[in-house]
Design an enzyme around this catalytic site. Structure first.
Site, PDB file in Angstrom:
ATOM      1  N   ASP A  45       0.869  -1.176   0.000  1.00  0.00           N
ATOM      2  CA  ASP A  45       0.000   0.000   0.000  1.00  0.00           C
ATOM      3  C   ASP A  45       0.906   1.225   0.000  1.00  0.00           C
ATOM      4  OD1 ASP A  45      -1.774   2.049   0.419  1.00  0.00           O
ATOM      5  OD2 ASP A  45      -2.678   1.197   2.226  1.00  0.00           O
ATOM      6  N   SER A 123      -0.825  14.119 -14.608  1.00  0.00           N
ATOM      7  CA  SER A 123      -2.104  14.104 -15.314  1.00  0.00           C
ATOM      8  C   SER A 123      -2.301  15.477 -15.932  1.00  0.00           C
ATOM      9  CB  SER A 123      -3.245  13.801 -14.339  1.00  0.00           C
ATOM     10  OG  SER A 123      -4.513  14.053 -14.932  1.00  0.00           O
ATOM     11  N   TYR A 136      -7.495  14.924  -6.398  1.00  0.00           N
ATOM     12  CA  TYR A 136      -6.691  14.413  -7.513  1.00  0.00           C
ATOM     13  C   TYR A 136      -5.816  15.517  -8.106  1.00  0.00           C
ATOM     14  CZ  TYR A 136      -5.565  11.634 -11.639  1.00  0.00           C
ATOM     15  OH  TYR A 136      -4.907  10.928 -12.627  1.00  0.00           O
TER      16      TYR A 136
END
Length: 224
Positions: A45, A123, A136
């Site tokens: 994780d 992104s 995000y």
């Protein structure tokens, strides 16, 4: 070439692992889920720095070093700030930004020995934010700043490339409310095509670096 890839169980990470293997290189996968068993992997994780560091060290030692790292792991928590639970919002930052930094930090001793390369995945929303995507966008704006700073810090030692992809046809959008899924007109990219640009960056000889790559569908609305 031994390339460590985060998020290699699905999406761009999986496409990159497959592209790496087609090059005749060795893909080393880190993911919170079990990837395809053909890949050498460790589950971890990335929101947990200790797990991220352990995974990098274990795979690097198992492979006898690293020539590259691709940080493709990423998650999202859609919604307005006041509507997204604080734990969910902060986990996006932990995985996307802090997890990226933890993996790169742990890999640096190996990459410096080989004059290897790092490819981080931001992104188009790391350049141009949208409503209901504050977690995000914050994480990906952070990846942009982190990577640009890293490129300056490591010049002459480790190659650094910032990948800025637009929308791709992956499971990233699964399970979202309909208003947060791309419509049929979005024309999303095949992640296999984006993975080829990652391989291009990794293939460059020492001293020749692709600093930034924007790869998006021709109809992408979040760039420029």
């Amino acid at each position: 070439m031994k390339i460590l890839i985060t998020g290699g169980a699905s999406g761009l990470g999986l496409a990159t692992a497959e592209a790496v293997e087609k090059e005749g290189w060795r893909a080393l996968v880190v993911d919170v889920r079990e990837p395809d068993q053909r890949f050498d992997h460790v589950t971890a994780d990335l929101a947990d720095r200790g797990q991220a560091e352990r995974a990098v060290h274990e795979l690097a030692e198992r492979a006898g070093g690293l020539d590259g790292v691709v940080t493709a792991a990423g998650i999202d928590a859609c919604g307005r700030l006041e509507d997204v639970p604080a734990d969910d919002w902060e986990r996006v930052i932990q995985v996307n930004l802090l997890g990226t930094a933890a993996v790169v930090r742990a890999a640096l001793p190996y990459l410096k020995r080989t004059r290897g390369k790092v490819v981080t995945c931001a992104s188009t929303l790391g350049l141009r934010p949208l409503s209901d995507a504050s977690a995000y966008s914050a994480s990906k704006f952070g990846v942009v700043g982190f990577t640009r700073g890293l490129a300056v810090e490591l010049r002459g030692e480790v190659g650094v490339t910032l990948l800025i992809p637009g929308g791709m046809r992956t499971g990233f959008f699964d399970g979202r409310p309909e208003q947060y899924k791309p419509g049929p007109e979005a024309g999303l990219n095949d992640p296999a095509d984006v993975a080829q640009t990652v391989v291009f960056a990794l293939r460059q000889p020492a001293g020749c670096e692709v600093r930034e790559l924007v790869v998006c569908p021709s109809t992408e609305t979040s760039w420029p």
